[in-house]
Write a protein that holds these residues in place. Structure first.
Motif, mmCIF file in Angstrom:
data_model
loop_
_atom_site.group_PDB
_atom_site.id
_atom_site.type_symbol
_atom_site.label_atom_id
_atom_site.label_comp_id
_atom_site.label_asym_id
_atom_site.label_seq_id
_atom_site.Cartn_x
_atom_site.Cartn_y
_atom_site.Cartn_z
ATOM 1 N N ILE A 1 0.616 54.177 -6.426
ATOM 2 C CA ILE A 1 1.418 53.472 -5.423
ATOM 3 C C ILE A 1 2.828 53.372 -5.985
ATOM 4 O O ILE A 1 3.058 53.644 -7.165
ATOM 5 N N TYR A 2 3.741 52.978 -5.143
ATOM 6 C CA TYR A 2 5.137 52.838 -5.567
ATOM 7 C C TYR A 2 5.590 51.431 -5.229
ATOM 8 O O TYR A 2 5.297 50.922 -4.142
ATOM 9 N N ILE A 3 6.256 50.798 -6.173
ATOM 10 C CA ILE A 3 6.760 49.450 -5.927
ATOM 11 C C ILE A 3 8.279 49.445 -6.023
ATOM 12 O O ILE A 3 8.872 50.136 -6.858
ATOM 13 N N CYS B 1 8.810 44.244 -5.877
ATOM 14 C CA CYS B 1 7.369 44.447 -6.069
ATOM 15 C C CYS B 1 6.601 44.661 -4.765
ATOM 16 O O CYS B 1 5.399 44.439 -4.705
ATOM 17 N N ARG B 2 7.289 45.094 -3.724
ATOM 18 C CA ARG B 2 6.599 45.443 -2.476
ATOM 19 C C ARG B 2 6.068 46.865 -2.613
ATOM 20 O O ARG B 2 6.739 47.743 -3.152
ATOM 21 N N CYS B 3 4.871 47.069 -2.094
ATOM 22 C CA CYS B 3 4.182 48.353 -2.225
ATOM 23 C C CYS B 3 4.629 49.358 -1.175
ATOM 24 O O CYS B 3 4.933 48.981 -0.034
ATOM 25 N N HIS B 4 4.601 50.609 -1.583
ATOM 26 C CA HIS B 4 4.934 51.718 -0.695
ATOM 27 C C HIS B 4 3.995 52.878 -0.991
ATOM 28 O O HIS B 4 3.554 53.062 -2.127
ATOM 29 N N LEU C 1 -1.508 48.898 2.697
ATOM 30 C CA LEU C 1 -0.885 48.896 1.373
ATOM 31 C C LEU C 1 0.552 48.395 1.434
ATOM 32 O O LEU C 1 0.982 47.590 0.605
ATOM 33 N N GLU C 2 1.301 48.845 2.433
ATOM 34 C CA GLU C 2 2.720 48.517 2.504
ATOM 35 C C GLU C 2 2.995 47.086 2.958
ATOM 36 O O GLU C 2 4.141 46.655 2.975
ATOM 37 N N ARG D 1 2.409 42.978 -1.914
ATOM 38 C CA ARG D 1 3.246 42.928 -3.112
ATOM 39 C C ARG D 1 2.291 43.098 -4.288
ATOM 40 O O ARG D 1 1.211 42.506 -4.310
ATOM 41 N N TYR D 2 2.685 43.910 -5.251
ATOM 42 C CA TYR D 2 1.866 44.152 -6.438
ATOM 43 C C TYR D 2 2.733 44.004 -7.681
ATOM 44 O O TYR D 2 3.741 44.701 -7.828
ATOM 45 N N VAL E 1 -1.618 40.418 -6.909
ATOM 46 C CA VAL E 1 -1.651 41.140 -5.639
ATOM 47 C C VAL E 1 -1.668 40.098 -4.533
ATOM 48 O O VAL E 1 -2.500 39.196 -4.545
#
Length: 99
Positions: free
Chosen positions: A3-5, A9-12, A35-36, A39-40, A60
C-alpha cells in the motif's frame, strides 16, 4: 500487499510519486475504495493528529465514514463472487477466454 501512504498516513492503492510504499497484510482482500478510506501508521513510526495527539504504529483506523467503506467492500465481495460464478459456468461449458 503493498500500500502507499501519504504524509498524513492516509492509504492509497497507487503511488503518485510522493508516497511511501508499505508492506502489510492488514488490507489483504480489501478493495481499493475501502483501503483508501483508512489511515495506516506503520510499526515503529509516529503520526500526530491535528489536535496534537500522537499515535504510535502500528495503528489502523478509518478516516472516512465506516458505513460507506463497508458498503464499498460488500459490493466488491459480491462482484468477486459473481466473477467466480461466471468462471465456473464457463468451465462447465468448456469455454476458455481468449488469452
Amino acid at each position: 500487499m503493498t500500500i502507499y501512504i501519504d504524509s498524513d498516513c492516509r492509504c492509497h492503492a497507487s503511488d503518485d510519486g510522493t508516497m511511501t510504499a508499505v508492506e502489510t497484510d492488514v488490507f489483504d482482500g480489501k478493495c481499493p475504495a475501502f483501503l483508501e478510506g483508512y489511515r495506516y501508521v506503520p510499526p515503529g513510526t509516529l503520526w500526530t493528529r491535528e489536535d496534537g495527539v500522537t499515535f504510535a504504529g502500528e495503528m489502523v483506523a478509518p478516516w472516512q465514514d465506516y458505513e460507506t467503506l463497508k458498503a464499498y467492500q460488500e459490493q466488491y465481495e459480491a462482484n468477486q463472487a459473481e466473477l467466480q460464478d461466471m468462471r465456473a459456468a464457463l468451465e462447465i461449458l468448456e469455454v476458455t477466454p481468449d488469452e
